[in-house]
Design a protein around this motif. Sequence first.
Motif, PDB file in Angstrom:
ATOM      1  N   SER A   1       0.823  -1.216   0.000  1.00 30.18           N
ATOM      2  CA  SER A   1       0.000   0.000   0.000  1.00 30.18           C
ATOM      3  C   SER A   1       0.854   1.263   0.000  1.00 30.18           C
ATOM      4  N   ASP A   2       2.163   1.124   0.333  1.00 31.14           N
ATOM      5  CA  ASP A   2       3.032   2.299   0.320  1.00 31.14           C
ATOM      6  C   ASP A   2       3.422   2.727  -1.088  1.00 31.14           C
ATOM      7  N   LEU A   3       3.247   1.832  -2.050  1.00 33.34           N
ATOM      8  CA  LEU A   3       3.592   2.172  -3.429  1.00 33.34           C
ATOM      9  C   LEU A   3       2.366   2.768  -4.133  1.00 33.34           C
ATOM     10  N   ASP A   4       2.642   3.659  -5.055  1.00 35.54           N
ATOM     11  CA  ASP A   4       1.571   4.351  -5.781  1.00 35.54           C
ATOM     12  C   ASP A   4       1.152   3.492  -6.981  1.00 35.54           C
ATOM     13  N   PHE A   5      -0.044   2.904  -6.910  1.00 34.05           N
ATOM     14  CA  PHE A   5      -0.487   1.970  -7.939  1.00 34.05           C
ATOM     15  C   PHE A   5      -1.939   2.231  -8.334  1.00 34.05           C
ATOM     16  N   ASP A   6      -2.296   1.930  -9.587  1.00 32.07           N
ATOM     17  CA  ASP A   6      -3.723   1.777  -9.910  1.00 32.07           C
ATOM     18  C   ASP A   6      -4.025   0.269  -9.867  1.00 32.07           C
ATOM     19  N   TYR A   7      -5.297  -0.081 -10.234  1.00 29.20           N
ATOM     20  CA  TYR A   7      -5.650  -1.488 -10.071  1.00 29.20           C
ATOM     21  C   TYR A   7      -4.779  -2.384 -10.943  1.00 29.20           C
ATOM     22  N   HIS A   8      -4.572  -1.992 -12.189  1.00 30.55           N
ATOM     23  CA  HIS A   8      -3.803  -2.818 -13.112  1.00 30.55           C
ATOM     24  C   HIS A   8      -2.363  -2.995 -12.648  1.00 30.55           C
ATOM     25  N   ALA A   9      -1.746  -1.873 -12.245  1.00 28.20           N
ATOM     26  CA  ALA A   9      -0.341  -1.920 -11.846  1.00 28.20           C
ATOM     27  C   ALA A   9      -0.154  -2.776 -10.598  1.00 28.20           C
ATOM     28  N   ARG A  10      -1.087  -2.639  -9.671  1.00 30.51           N
ATOM     29  CA  ARG A  10      -1.015  -3.405  -8.433  1.00 30.51           C
ATOM     30  C   ARG A  10      -1.165  -4.897  -8.727  1.00 30.51           C
ATOM     31  N   ASP A  11      -2.118  -5.211  -9.584  1.00 30.72           N
ATOM     32  CA  ASP A  11      -2.340  -6.606  -9.941  1.00 30.72           C
ATOM     33  C   ASP A  11      -1.118  -7.181 -10.642  1.00 30.72           C
ATOM     34  N   LYS A  12      -0.544  -6.393 -11.522  1.00 31.30           N
ATOM     35  CA  LYS A  12       0.629  -6.880 -12.265  1.00 31.30           C
ATOM     36  C   LYS A  12       1.827  -7.054 -11.333  1.00 31.30           C
ATOM     37  N   PHE A  13       1.967  -6.133 -10.384  1.00 32.23           N
ATOM     38  CA  PHE A  13       3.076  -6.215  -9.425  1.00 32.23           C
ATOM     39  C   PHE A  13       2.961  -7.503  -8.613  1.00 32.23           C
ATOM     40  N   ILE A  14       1.726  -7.784  -8.159  1.00 27.38           N
ATOM     41  CA  ILE A  14       1.514  -8.994  -7.363  1.00 27.38           C
ATOM     42  C   ILE A  14       1.821 -10.238  -8.191  1.00 27.38           C
ATOM     43  N   ARG A  15       1.409 -10.210  -9.474  1.00 25.97           N
ATOM     44  CA  ARG A  15       1.699 -11.351 -10.341  1.00 25.97           C
ATOM     45  C   ARG A  15       3.197 -11.496 -10.560  1.00 25.97           C
ATOM     46  N   LEU A  16       3.918 -10.375 -10.646  1.00 28.38           N
ATOM     47  CA  LEU A  16       5.361 -10.426 -10.899  1.00 28.38           C
ATOM     48  C   LEU A  16       6.128 -10.946  -9.689  1.00 28.38           C
ATOM     49  N   VAL A  17       5.751 -10.483  -8.477  1.00 28.96           N
ATOM     50  CA  VAL A  17       6.517 -10.914  -7.294  1.00 28.96           C
ATOM     51  C   VAL A  17       6.115 -12.319  -6.845  1.00 28.96           C
ATOM     52  N   GLY A  18       4.929 -12.749  -7.243  1.00 30.28           N
ATOM     53  CA  GLY A  18       4.520 -14.126  -6.954  1.00 30.28           C
ATOM     54  C   GLY A  18       4.411 -14.408  -5.468  1.00 30.28           C
ATOM     55  N   PRO A  19       5.068 -15.490  -4.993  1.00 30.67           N
ATOM     56  CA  PRO A  19       4.916 -15.873  -3.582  1.00 30.67           C
ATOM     57  C   PRO A  19       5.593 -14.908  -2.606  1.00 30.67           C
ATOM     58  N   ARG A  20       6.300 -13.914  -3.100  1.00 36.71           N
ATOM     59  CA  ARG A  20       6.961 -12.966  -2.189  1.00 36.71           C
ATOM     60  C   ARG A  20       5.967 -11.975  -1.587  1.00 36.71           C
ATOM     61  N   TYR A  21       4.731 -12.009  -2.115  1.00 33.60           N
ATOM     62  CA  TYR A  21       3.704 -11.111  -1.575  1.00 33.60           C
ATOM     63  C   TYR A  21       2.828 -11.880  -0.602  1.00 33.60           C
ATOM     64  N   ASN A  22       2.663 -11.318   0.590  1.00 29.07           N
ATOM     65  CA  ASN A  22       1.796 -11.925   1.604  1.00 29.07           C
ATOM     66  C   ASN A  22       0.460 -11.188   1.603  1.00 29.07           C
ATOM     67  N   LYS A  23      -0.580 -11.916   1.192  1.00 29.43           N
ATOM     68  CA  LYS A  23      -1.886 -11.284   1.030  1.00 29.43           C
ATOM     69  C   LYS A  23      -2.457 -10.828   2.372  1.00 29.43           C
ATOM     70  N   ASN A  24      -2.194 -11.604   3.402  1.00 23.89           N
ATOM     71  CA  ASN A  24      -2.810 -11.306   4.699  1.00 23.89           C
ATOM     72  C   ASN A  24      -2.241 -10.044   5.325  1.00 23.89           C
ATOM     73  N   THR A  25      -0.925  -9.861   5.189  1.00 23.08           N
ATOM     74  CA  THR A  25      -0.306  -8.696   5.819  1.00 23.08           C
ATOM     75  C   THR A  25      -0.037  -7.568   4.829  1.00 23.08           C
TER      76      THR A  25
END
Lengths: 387, 189
Positions: free
Chosen positions: A218-242
């Motif tokens: 949430s600290d990064l400036d994203f729209d929906y597409h960019a955020r979704d793409k970032f999550i897809r790029l980092v893969g398991p390094r993103y923790n959805k819960n926290t």
Amino acid sequence: MSAISLRSWLSCRLRKLFGDNHFGCIYNRPYLTSTNLQNVQENTDRKYVKYEDEIVEKETEKFRVFEIPGLKRVQKERWIQYKKREFEAQPRFKQMLPDQDWTKIWPGPATFKWSVVPFPVRQGFIPRPTIGDGVPPGKYANTELIKIPNFLHLTPAHIQQHCQAIKKFCTPWPAGLESDQKCHKHFPLEVVTQDYCFSGSSVRDARARSVTVQFKLSDLDFDYHARDKFIRLVGPRYNKNTDEVTLTADRCPLKTQNYDFIVYLLTALYHESWTVELWEKEKTLDDMEKYFWDLNASRKTILKLLKQIHTIEKNLKLSSNVKALPYMPENPSEENVLALKEVQSYKEAVTDLFNEDETKKNLKKYKEAVRTLLNIPTKNISISQRQ
Amino acid sequence: MAAYCRSCSVIMQKVNCLGACHPFKSQSLLLHYIRRGFGTSTICRALNPVQNKNLRAGKQKVSINHDKPLTYEQTQPPNMIGVSKSWNSWNSGSLNGEREKNAAQIVFEDIFIRKFMYGTWHNLFANEVIIKRRYNQIIIAGLIEQRNHNTIYFLIGYTEELLSFLLKCPVKIEIQTVADKKDMIFRYI
């Protein structure tokens, strides 16, 4: 027991104790014989042993007779140290004052010294009270106390002195960083590195190279597409819960290089997330990562249904008081209907039902939304009717 | 379920399993690791009562008249290391990730130091030589019998200087004296 037999018994014991190489402290002292008892009696105060070899009687005046070695028994006179050695001086702890400054006596980390530590302390294990003195061995000549690490250099007095010494280097806590939230706001990146302490001639450790960087998405400036793409790029390094992203690098040999790599990686990821490739526009409904009400059939159905009810109502020309859908505007255009509060809440309920689990809460929410949308009144069943 | 302790070849059994008898059998493997901690001296082994009875290595033989003097160190068998007596070498060589790196070097150097001390301080030490390592520093501790000061000062300086050059790290000698070596006697067997 007479004095002579006691002494010969003692000599026998001592020979067994220290005559052979069984024991670490080897006293290759000769043992007591009954012939030199008198001498021992006279020399009880002597601290150190005086070893005398065979005393050969000098009979210079007589005719010398050849003696075959070993044939005749030669008497030997020897001294024995039967008194224990004693210290030259008193141990240091006996000269200490009760109000002394302990930090002066034990300034830094050191091996336990029985002669300096002024308090009684015991360490050791006795399986039965008949063994040893019946109690665990005391501090004098106790190897176990020498082995273990001690904290006699870290007493409260020591710590106080350390604090006083480094106080001049301390600066006040920076203003504006009072709470964790404020700290997080100003320093959103959390960098975790490790240093290794071990016993060896080198301070280098290959494990110390790895660097971990954590931050909230949430600290990064994203729209929906960019955020979704970032999550897809980092893969398991993103923790959805926290909502945290953890990036770790240990590919470079040095810590700084790994940190630089992570910073580069983060920058690349961020800018890559914002770019929209041509093939991304070919995304169909099946490729969607979650349920979108606006793209799905539910939207069309609801619009059609509401419009149909409105038309039937209009054709029947019922009185204005008994409207099937009281919230419907006069002009039921698509924008007007979609902007309705009831439709919005229905949309939210359906989306939650698809995107989240079918929980009790979501089902109830859906039920309420449908009721409001279709204006189905809640049955007010009183307790008496239920019975 | 049995777990295997790499550092000291101990097969840890849970309490409900029969067969294994170990000083720490009621504790978890993790706790065992913690208790084992530092040190690379003697191997600690899990034994059942029969094995324990037949174990002779490192145990002192009982004399006929029960008059053989032993120090506290000698009375404790090797399987009691970490229980009733601690290690003679204190270092981080047995920690996870350290073993592959410099454990062998540490053991080799410790043997060398012990041989050196045995020869240089001949007949002076009343106990085993204790070698502690802190960062790159080697601390040699022990108890010696009192001798005249000049001898001891020379030996300390000589040993520290020579070992520092040989091992290429600072070496410190921390010795204390006992009045008599007989003071070390703990019991007679």
